[in-house]
Design an enzyme around this catalytic site. Structure first.
Site, PDB file in Angstrom:
ATOM      1  N   GLU A 123       0.831  -1.210   0.000  1.00 38.92           N
ATOM      2  CA  GLU A 123       0.000   0.000   0.000  1.00 38.92           C
ATOM      3  C   GLU A 123       0.864   1.258   0.000  1.00 38.92           C
ATOM      4  O   GLU A 123       0.554   2.232  -0.676  1.00 38.92           O
ATOM      5  CB  GLU A 123      -0.943   0.029   1.212  1.00 38.92           C
ATOM      6  N   ASP A 270      -4.285  -9.673  -8.758  1.00 39.18           N
ATOM      7  CA  ASP A 270      -4.613  -8.681  -9.787  1.00 39.18           C
ATOM      8  C   ASP A 270      -3.469  -7.849 -10.363  1.00 39.18           C
ATOM      9  O   ASP A 270      -3.103  -7.950 -11.530  1.00 39.18           O
ATOM     10  CB  ASP A 270      -5.741  -7.755  -9.290  1.00 39.18           C
ATOM     11  N   GLU A 364     -18.502  -6.247  -2.860  1.00 37.69           N
ATOM     12  CA  GLU A 364     -17.135  -6.748  -2.753  1.00 37.69           C
ATOM     13  C   GLU A 364     -16.995  -8.140  -3.362  1.00 37.69           C
ATOM     14  O   GLU A 364     -15.973  -8.484  -3.927  1.00 37.69           O
ATOM     15  CB  GLU A 364     -16.672  -6.780  -1.290  1.00 37.69           C
ATOM     16  N   GLU A 382     -12.287   0.288  -9.765  1.00 37.55           N
ATOM     17  CA  GLU A 382     -11.922  -0.626 -10.865  1.00 37.55           C
ATOM     18  C   GLU A 382     -12.933  -0.627 -12.010  1.00 37.55           C
ATOM     19  O   GLU A 382     -12.550  -0.694 -13.173  1.00 37.55           O
ATOM     20  CB  GLU A 382     -11.729  -2.057 -10.337  1.00 37.55           C
TER      21      GLU A 382
HETATM   22  C1  DMJ Z   1      -6.278   0.436  -5.191  1.00 37.68           C
HETATM   23  O1  DMJ Z   1      -5.568   0.809  -4.081  1.00 37.68           O
HETATM   24  C2  DMJ Z   1      -5.407  -0.162  -6.239  1.00 37.68           C
HETATM   25  O2  DMJ Z   1      -6.047  -0.083  -7.456  1.00 37.68           O
HETATM   26  C3  DMJ Z   1      -5.026  -1.577  -5.959  1.00 37.68           C
HETATM   27  O3  DMJ Z   1      -4.219  -2.173  -6.944  1.00 37.68           O
HETATM   28  C4  DMJ Z   1      -6.240  -2.411  -5.811  1.00 37.68           C
HETATM   29  N1  DMJ Z   1      -7.311  -1.794  -5.197  1.00 37.68           N
HETATM   30  C5  DMJ Z   1      -7.386  -0.465  -4.742  1.00 37.68           C
HETATM   31  C6  DMJ Z   1      -8.737   0.129  -5.033  1.00 37.68           C
HETATM   32  O4  DMJ Z   1      -9.755  -0.756  -5.024  1.00 37.68           O
END
Ligand code: DMJ
Length: 935
Positions: A123, A270, A364, A382
């Site tokens: 993060e 992802d 979610e 997203e």
């Molecule tokens: C974001 O912090 C980024 O896109 C991350 O890769 C995945 N998800 C969150 C938002 O949903």
């Protein structure tokens, strides 16, 4: 410029047909995006800064340590004004250069990166390092243009380097994979770090570093960052499952073993895939593209079942690992566009759009038949991201309409006076006191770009690549010199199994794809109707049989809520102990169970599991009695699940909330059934005296015609209800006396009756946890006149304020829109017994210890699942000692093995109870992991 981007521009130019939207309309929507951004940003700056995040319901900053811990989600908060840093480049994209200058100055003067605090490496990298680099890229661009930022001397870059150096200790593992957390001041070694003991991390956590670290190296000329990120990427690549070419979700950072072997494109993995492709785009290194293409071929072979994307096991990729999808995978169509595979992108996006329309937001997690599996929605970007990329690729105004839907729903359901609040439950429209920084970093960028024309931008967006947090890194970095202080295991990939054809499609031939202008619509149409037809509905029961050991038949029954129990072949005979009479704390009952061969296992989470072994019964007759008892228990359990009520909503409708704050409330098993009322019950609140409501109400003159606020405790819920009803109240809200309790952290609460008939209670009564109750009490303190609407789900503000003016013209505009697919929506908000509970619920009997002995019969209670998304349910529970007994059957997800899918309902199945339980456990862990990674 890499040809991938070039192909995107081409597509956009060639494919404009189908739907249309005027320039003026687009401009209005773009302005609306800016207005919404201003609302979110201003409230953060005014009420939260310098805190990391805004808490939009209580209108203050979230400071880690001062708020109750939310667990791993809080690892994003490093006391470094997260939201401000994450928002820097959004300000420039939205043409807010003056605000950007001011924001950069604030970051430089106020933010410290040497806090003694443990943060998530992933993060911090994507949000803070990415934010600083995106801010630096914009600052340099503006400085070079000669108007703004003339004073700037790369200070953000220096901060970025400082932060990069603070993250580096996390990479000190033999594998090169980073520890999941690092102490910003002390690193990972030694007790003062309070971290460094973890052994595993998620694949995305280790594989989403390269863009930021490579950019940092290339901006600063120090190769150490890029080298570390490459090493982690190389290691993950080496560890892929060689047959399926897929990666698992969690990996041991020391041994490289896969800890979780399920594989998808959503939570946990992802952005690893995203960074492979984008590392190629940014760095021009073919190796990343080759790796991506090999993974992509496997994803399309095993995981993609257009329009669905379903997790599989890396070793058995034909075996689905889940029955649901998570919302994070909504980025994937956008990535497919970048790869050039438009067709499945259109199909999956359409599915996501229909799910969004059905539930207002992407829950979610949602099932393969598009029901809510996990009801939260933290304003994730997203879906907007994929919508933007698809619009760019196709030029089809259909995607502008999808964007409009996103805007409208945000304004209608998430907008609160102090920002935008995450959805606690998309079914009820209730809120969480949370506005994540990615909402400002990503959501507004993609929405703005969707509606903006090229000349609305200060720079050419094609010159940049978006990181996973939508930070902007200039493609010119690919020209910067690259050296290597830490050698990366670079290998040239020669993979005979990879078709060269796969590479041809990296740059799609738009003429081929879009010869027919109706092409995208033809792809969408069948998906639209498929989702439309699958309005939430109960799943049929499934009973599957298995031969446990030669000659002995066992039965495994999977129930809608995942309750599973196993028992030997049923016999005949009437059990001496009836399930509805059973109490787990009654020694006589326990002895009877023992005689019937039924054992009681206390699970770690407090639930109780019943298992029968016929061979352990004292006689054949007792064994048969045991079978009957187990059958009854299962029936009882399924009946109780049917009696579970969904959560309710309390919407504050008076000034200045105007319906925008919605609190999750627990239902009561007595009084008005709000799901049957189309309008709900609306009234001003007043605090009852006595506050407990346990004796005659002394302030009846105030309570009359009002909704009475009561404190939990001291007597039965029904008794409180009767007392306020007698005083003339039109409704009641019971507020938990348990300091700090919240629907964010506790399973929902269902108020049971008192074991007698409650037909005389005719008013609605709802339950609020302490934190939500406090929001209401604070509002009352501040505004004195607070009107609320009690209902089964948040009502459209247009309906609430019929004929009355609504504040804010932009919002007014948005409420004109008809509620989408009302029929479906209503069903969705009233989960049936078979819908996996997005929220687990607790049914309880409130009573003091003196009356506990006379508790309601055990079957009145329905217990907590323990986990938000976990399918387990208690069969009975009591709040008070000596109360109703607990009995529990273990839980499992419905079987989704290919064999089970092929067989008719009630057919045979080859999974053992243990396997089912293991599957369920995996499922549960997946949720936990998802929350942990907060991806
Ligand atoms: C974001 O912090 C980024 O896109 C991350 O890769 C995945 N998800 C969150 C938002 O949903």
């Amino acid at each position: 410029m890499p040809n991938v981007l070039f192909s995107l521009m081409l597509l956009g130019a060639l494919c404009s047909h189908g739907h249309s939207m005027s320039r003026e309309e687009k401009r209005k929507l773009k302005n609306q995006v800016v207005e919404m951004f201003d609302h979110a940003y201003k409230n953060y700056m005014d009420h939260a800064y310098p805190a990391d995040e805004l808490m939009p319901l209580t209108c203050r900053g979230r400071v880690r340590g001062l708020e109750p811990s939310r667990g791993d989600v809080d690892d994003a908060l490093g006391k470094f004004s997260l939201t401000l840093i994450d928002t820097l480049d959004t300000l420039v994209l939205l043409n807010k250069t003056t605000e950007f200058e001011a924001a950069v100055r604030r970051v430089l003067s106020d933010v410290r990166l040497d806090n003694d605090i443990v943060v998530s490496v992933f993060e911090t990298n994507i949000r803070v390092l990415g934010g600083l680099l995106g801010g630096h890229s914009m600052a340099v661009m503006l400085r070079d243009e000669g108007q703004h930022m003339q004073w700037y001397q790369d200070e953000l870059l220096h901060m970025a380097k400082d932060l990069g150096l603070r993250l580096l200790p996390a990479f000190n593992t033999s594998s090169g994979l980073p520890y999941p957390r690092v102490n910003l001041k002390h690193g990972v070694r030694g007790p003062e770090t309070r971290t460094g003991t973890e052994t595993e991390t998620c694949t995305a956590c280790a594989g989403t570093i390269i863009l930021e670290f490579a950019a940092l190296s290339r901006f600063t000329g120090d190769p150490v960052f890029e080298a570390h990120a490459r090493r982690a990427m190389d290691f993950l690549w080496e560890k892929r499952q060689r047959n399926s070419n897929l990666v698992g979700t969690t990996i041991n950072i020391h041994s490289g073993e896969w800890v979780r072997r399920d594989s998808g494109v959503g939570a946990g993995i992802d952005s690893y895939y995203e960074y492979l492709l984008k590392a190629y785009v940014l760095l021009g290194d073919d190796q990343f593209l080759q790796r991506f293409n090999i993974h992509y071929a496997s994803i399309m072979k095993y995981i993609s079942q257009p329009p669905l994307l379903l997790d599989v096991h890396i070793h058995k990729p034909l075996l689905p690992a889940r029955t649901w999808m998570d919302s994070l995978l909504a980025f994937f169509p956008g990535l497919q566009v970048l790869k050039g595979d438009i067709r499945p992108a259109i199909e999956t996006h359409e599915m996501l759009y229909q799910v969004t329309k059905k539930h207002n937001f992407l829950p979610e997690a949602f099932t393969t038949d598009f029901r809510v599996h996990w009801a939260q929605h933290p304003l994730r970007p997203e879906f907007a991201e994929s919508t933007y990329f698809l619009y760019k690729a196709t030029g089809d105004a259909y995607y502008l309409e999808a964007g409009r839907t996103i805007l409208d729903n945000l304004n209608r359901f998430a907008r609160v006076p102090c920002g935008f609040a995450a959805m606690k439950d998309v079914r009820t429209g209730s809120h969480e006191d949370r506005m994540d920084s990615f909402f400002l970093a990503e959501m507004f960028k993609y929405l703005f770009l969707l509606f903006a024309e090229a000349d609305d931008l200060l720079f050419d967006i094609e010159d940049y690549v978006f990181t996973t947090e939508a930070h902007l890194l200039p493609l010119s970095l690919s020209m910067a010199p690259q050296s290597s202080s830490v050698p990366s295991n670079r290998t040239v990939i020669v993979q005979p199994e990879v078709e060269l054809d796969d590479f041809d499609w990296t740059c799609p031939n738009t003429r081929l794809l879009f010869t027919d202008p109706a092409f995208p619509n033809n792809l969408r149409e069948p998906i639209r109707s498929a989702v439309d037809k699958s309005c939430p509905r109960p799943l049929p029961y499934r009973c599957v049989h298995k031969q446990a050991s030669p000659g002995v038949a066992s039965v495994v029954s999977t129930f809608p809520h995942g309750v599973v129990t196993a028992f030997r072949e049923p016999g005949i005979g009437r059990p001496p102990l009836r399930a509805q009479d059973f109490m787990a704390n009654n020694p006589e009952h326990l002895e009877l169970l023992r005689r019937m061969g039924v054992s009681l296992i206390h699970l770690k989470d407090g639930r109780v599991q019943l298992v029968q072994h016929a061979t352990q019964a004292v006689s054949a007759v007792a064994a048969e009695d045991g079978v009957r008892f187990m059958q009854e228990m299962m029936e009882l359990s399924s009946q109780q699940q049917k009696e579970q009520l969904p959560p309710r909503a309390i919407q504050i409708v008076s000034h200045p909330f105007f319906g925008r704050v919605v609190l999750t409330a627990g239902p009561a098993q007595f009084g008005t059934d709000l799901s049957k009322s189309s309008t709900g019950v609306r009234g001003f609140v007043t605090v009852a005296e006595p506050y407990s409501g346990c004796s005659e109400i002394t302030n009846a003159e105030y309570v009359r015609g009002h909704i009475a606020l009561l404190q939990r405790g001291q007597c039965m819920f029904a008794e409180k209800a009767r007392n306020i009803q007698k005083a003339g109240a039109i409704g009641g809200i019971v507020i938990d006396d348990n300091e700090g309790s919240s629907s964010d952290t506790a399973p929902l609460f269902q108020m049971a009756g008192d074991g007698r008939s409650t037909d005389d209670v005719t008013l609605p009564v709802l339950f609020l946890f302490h934190k939500e109750g406090k929001i209401l009490l604070e509002a009352l303190k501040e505004y004195r006149e607070v009107e609320v609407l009690l209902s089964d789900k948040a009502r459209d503000r247009a309906t609430i304020f019929k004929g009355k003016p609504l504040p804010g013209s932009l919002i007014e505009g948005s409420v004109d829109v008809q509620e989408a697919e009302e029929g479906c929506l209503t069903e969705a908000t009233t989960p049936t017994s078979s819908e996996p509970a997005g929220e687990s619920q607790m049914s309880t009997v409130e009573l003091d210890e003196a009356v506990a002995g006379e508790a309601a019969p055990s079957h009145e209670g329905v217990g907590p699942a323990g986990e938000d998304a976990g399918p387990a349910e208690k069969m009975s529970a009591s709040e008070a000692e000596g109360g109703p007994a607990e009995a529990e059957a273990a839980a499992a997800q419905p079987d989704r093995s290919p064999e089970a899918k092929e067989k008719p309902e009630g057919g045979a199945n080859s999974q053992s109870v243990d396997e089912l339980l293991a599957d369920w456990q995996e499922d549960l862990e997946a949720f936990k992991q998802m929350e942990k990674d907060e991806l």
